[in-house]
Enzyme design. Structure first.
Site, PDB file in Angstrom:
ATOM      1  N   ARG A  71      16.032  -1.551   3.570  1.00 19.57           N
ATOM      2  CA  ARG A  71      15.123  -2.669   3.280  1.00 19.57           C
ATOM      3  C   ARG A  71      15.819  -4.031   3.363  1.00 19.57           C
ATOM      4  O   ARG A  71      15.493  -4.956   2.615  1.00 19.57           O
ATOM      5  CB  ARG A  71      14.509  -2.513   1.880  1.00 19.57           C
ATOM      6  CG  ARG A  71      13.501  -1.390   1.758  1.00 19.57           C
ATOM      7  CD  ARG A  71      12.294  -1.642   2.636  1.00 19.57           C
ATOM      8  NE  ARG A  71      11.198  -0.752   2.356  1.00 19.57           N
ATOM      9  CZ  ARG A  71      11.046   0.461   2.894  1.00 19.57           C
ATOM     10  NH1 ARG A  71      11.919   0.925   3.753  1.00 19.57           N
ATOM     11  NH2 ARG A  71       9.996   1.203   2.586  1.00 19.57           N
ATOM     12  N   SER A  90       4.999  -1.025  -1.230  1.00 18.97           N
ATOM     13  CA  SER A  90       5.948  -0.908  -2.343  1.00 18.97           C
ATOM     14  C   SER A  90       6.282  -2.291  -2.884  1.00 18.97           C
ATOM     15  O   SER A  90       6.659  -3.181  -2.125  1.00 18.97           O
ATOM     16  CB  SER A  90       7.249  -0.250  -1.876  1.00 18.97           C
ATOM     17  OG  SER A  90       6.992   1.018  -1.350  1.00 18.97           O
ATOM     18  N   GLU A 100      10.361  -6.322  -3.587  1.00 18.99           N
ATOM     19  CA  GLU A 100      10.436  -6.214  -2.128  1.00 18.99           C
ATOM     20  C   GLU A 100       9.735  -7.392  -1.417  1.00 18.99           C
ATOM     21  O   GLU A 100      10.257  -7.915  -0.444  1.00 18.99           O
ATOM     22  CB  GLU A 100       9.819  -4.886  -1.698  1.00 18.99           C
ATOM     23  CG  GLU A 100      10.102  -4.573  -0.255  1.00 18.99           C
ATOM     24  CD  GLU A 100       9.628  -3.194   0.144  1.00 18.99           C
ATOM     25  OE1 GLU A 100      10.411  -2.259  -0.053  1.00 18.99           O
ATOM     26  OE2 GLU A 100       8.518  -3.057   0.655  1.00 18.99           O
TER      27      GLU A 100
HETATM   28  N1  EPU Z   1       6.727   9.498  -7.407  1.00 20.68           N
HETATM   29  C1  EPU Z   1       6.403   9.482  -8.729  1.00 20.68           C
HETATM   30  N2  EPU Z   1       5.280   8.811  -9.115  1.00 20.68           N
HETATM   31  C2  EPU Z   1       4.488   8.165  -8.238  1.00 20.68           C
HETATM   32  C3  EPU Z   1       4.817   8.185  -6.875  1.00 20.68           C
HETATM   33  C4  EPU Z   1       5.951   8.872  -6.472  1.00 20.68           C
HETATM   34  O1  EPU Z   1       7.082  10.053  -9.565  1.00 20.68           O
HETATM   35  O2  EPU Z   1       3.505   7.550  -8.664  1.00 20.68           O
HETATM   36  C5  EPU Z   1       7.910  10.237  -6.962  1.00 20.68           C
HETATM   37  C6  EPU Z   1       7.518  11.284  -5.912  1.00 20.68           C
HETATM   38  O3  EPU Z   1       7.221  12.480  -6.547  1.00 20.68           O
HETATM   39  C7  EPU Z   1       8.726  11.368  -5.038  1.00 20.68           C
HETATM   40  C8  EPU Z   1       9.373  10.007  -5.160  1.00 20.68           C
HETATM   41  O4  EPU Z   1       8.776   9.355  -6.268  1.00 20.68           O
HETATM   42  O5  EPU Z   1       9.604  12.339  -5.532  1.00 20.68           O
HETATM   43  C9  EPU Z   1       9.264   9.185  -3.895  1.00 20.68           C
HETATM   44  O6  EPU Z   1       7.893   8.907  -3.632  1.00 20.68           O
HETATM   45  P1  EPU Z   1       7.347   8.612  -2.155  1.00 20.68           P
HETATM   46  O7  EPU Z   1       7.712   9.719  -1.240  1.00 20.68           O
HETATM   47  O8  EPU Z   1       5.913   8.269  -2.283  1.00 20.68           O
HETATM   48  O9  EPU Z   1       8.178   7.373  -1.643  1.00 20.68           O
HETATM   49  P2  EPU Z   1       8.684   6.031  -2.343  1.00 20.68           P
HETATM   50  O10 EPU Z   1      10.160   6.129  -2.549  1.00 20.68           O
HETATM   51  O11 EPU Z   1       7.864   5.668  -3.518  1.00 20.68           O
HETATM   52  C10 EPU Z   1       9.298   4.919  -0.045  1.00 20.68           C
HETATM   53  C11 EPU Z   1       9.049   3.620   0.655  1.00 20.68           C
HETATM   54  C12 EPU Z   1       7.640   3.576   1.213  1.00 20.68           C
HETATM   55  C13 EPU Z   1       7.477   4.733   2.189  1.00 20.68           C
HETATM   56  C14 EPU Z   1       7.771   6.049   1.457  1.00 20.68           C
HETATM   57  C15 EPU Z   1       7.770   7.223   2.385  1.00 20.68           C
HETATM   58  C16 EPU Z   1      10.482   2.010  -0.498  1.00 20.68           C
HETATM   59  C17 EPU Z   1      10.558   0.822  -1.400  1.00 20.68           C
HETATM   60  N3  EPU Z   1       9.264   2.506  -0.265  1.00 20.68           N
HETATM   61  O12 EPU Z   1       8.407   4.955  -1.162  1.00 20.68           O
HETATM   62  O13 EPU Z   1       7.476   2.355   1.918  1.00 20.68           O
HETATM   63  O14 EPU Z   1       6.183   4.755   2.751  1.00 20.68           O
HETATM   64  O15 EPU Z   1       9.089   5.984   0.857  1.00 20.68           O
HETATM   65  O16 EPU Z   1       8.912   7.216   3.170  1.00 20.68           O
HETATM   66  O17 EPU Z   1      11.515   2.449   0.013  1.00 20.68           O
HETATM   67  C18 EPU Z   1       6.725   0.101   1.646  1.00 20.68           C
HETATM   68  O18 EPU Z   1       7.895  -0.258   1.826  1.00 20.68           O
HETATM   69  O19 EPU Z   1       5.808  -0.732   1.447  1.00 20.68           O
HETATM   70  C19 EPU Z   1       6.406   1.520   1.635  1.00 20.68           C
HETATM   71  C20 EPU Z   1       5.187   1.968   1.367  1.00 20.68           C
END
Ligand code: EPU
Length: 337
Positions: A163, A236, A332
């Site tokens: 990022r 995010s 972000e």
């Molecule tokens: N999780 C929770 N609670 C929630 C949502 C998720 O506990 O409400 C846990 C999930 O169970 C999972 C972990 O958090 O184990 C990660 O969740 P997720 O796969 O949804 O990804 P994220 O880390 O929250 C990142 C990116 C997203 C991208 C997804 C998929 C960042 C800041 N965000 O989100 O990017 O779509 O991975 O690769 O790195 C964005 O930048 O706007 C964005 C949406």
């Protein structure tokens, strides 16, 4: 220059706060840039905007020129077993990804449906489902708005990391074109979360192809992330924090189920969404801003949110997570004040 006056920015940034720009210009023709840069000197500042999916306007912009980057065009530079293409900054990201797939050029399918423009994609090195845009960028072209000099940077010079990039750190480096290298051979990247299962279900009896993967990504995103056209959001809201391995180990002893991803340099990335949810903040509201029920890392405008709601909810989340887990969450989006 066709400068427009008192233009609402509500539809021009995806959090949809009710703010306006006193001076506004929609930049569509690449060859108008010199004239635009000369004209921009008449203002105290210039705010360059793509589709506003990572920008939050906290107040009206009365003291500067807001420029919406709307240039388009895609040019093939070289084609053999790979293809090198140069893409103007204002192209819509998702439409561009669809265009590459329609041409049989592979690599960007995991980045389907990310809101934003091509020119914004290197700035925060957009990434999703195990792929980052830096994996496919060869060069970035642009202009230094401080002195008007054109620049071209290769992948290394862009200093990409999670990022982050040189462009995020140096907002005077305006991106005008991005050059990508894509493959004519499809190599699936489906290790992240549920993607393999969803993609296989879509493929059914067919051999897995890039469209199946793209559709799996689209389906997954639609299930978790609110459509900004329907409910304002900037994706995010915080980075996933990266902490020293020792600290992650300490937290894991207390919270063995905490999602974590080991990185290079003895560091560990932790899921900010999990931290926010565990802190009891899912669904939490400040005024008309709320923590999204399906994804705690996304803050939504439930209708009529004002800047103070955004600041209040952001600060509440940061202080609660800091107190509970000792981790500082970094925002972000770019805030325009
Ligand atoms: N999780 C929770 N609670 C929630 C949502 C998720 O506990 O409400 C846990 C999930 O169970 C999972 C972990 O958090 O184990 C990660 O969740 P997720 O796969 O949804 O990804 P994220 O880390 O929250 C990142 C990116 C997203 C991208 C997804 C998929 C960042 C800041 N965000 O989100 O990017 O779509 O991975 O690769 O790195 C964005 O930048 O706007 C964005 C949406």
């Amino acid at each position: 220059m066709q400068i427009q006056h008192n233009i609402s920015l509500q539809a021009l940034h995806t959090l949809h706060l009710d703010v306006s720009a006193r001076f506004f210009y929609r930049w569509q023709e690449n060859d108008k840039l010199d004239e635009l840069l000369a004209h921009a000197k008449n203002y105290k500042r210039t705010i360059w905007l793509g589709s506003g999916s990572n920008t939050i306007f906290l107040q009206d912009v009365d003291d500067g020129l807001v420029v919406q980057i709307a240039t388009n065009g895609i040019e093939v530079i070289e084609e053999d077993e790979q293809v090198r293409i140069s893409v103007s900054a204002g192209n819509n990201w998702h439409q561009f990804v669809q265009y590459t797939l329609a041409n049989g050029w592979y690599g960007l399918e995991n980045l389907s449906l990310i809101p934003g423009t091509v020119g914004a994609s290197p700035v925060q090195n957009i990434g999703a489902y195990g792929v980052e845009v830096k994996d496919h960028i060869t060069r970035v072209f642009g202009v230094n708005t401080d002195n008007g000099e054109a620049f071209v940077m290769n992948n290394n010079e862009c200093q990409f990391s999670y990022r982050n990039s040189i462009f995020k750190q140096s907002p005077h480096l305006l991106i005008t074109e991005v050059e990508f290298v894509l493959s004519k051979q499809f190599i699936p990247h489906i290790d992240y979360g549920d993607i393999a299962r969803v993609a296989q279900a879509i493929a059914g009896n067919e051999k897995l192809n890039a469209n199946h993967v793209a559709n799996a990504i689209i389906q997954t995103r639609k299930a978790k992330l609110p459509n900004p056209d329907k409910m304002g959001n900037v994706g995010s809201f915080f980075h996933n924090p990266i902490v020293p391995a020792d600290y992650a180990k300490e937290l894991l002893q207390k919270y063995p189920n905490m999602p974590h991803y080991p990185q290079a340099d003895e560091k560990v990335k932790i899921a900010a969404a999990w931290l926010i949810e565990q802190a009891g903040l899912k669904g939490k509201k400040c005024g008309n801003m709320a923590v999204h029920q399906q994804q705690a890392l996304v803050l939504v405008n439930t209708g009529g949110a004002i800047a103070q709601d955004v600041i209040d909810l952001k600060s509440l989340i940061q202080s609660t997570v800091l107190e509970r887990f000792g981790i500082e969450l970094i925002c972000e989006p770019r805030f325009i004040t």
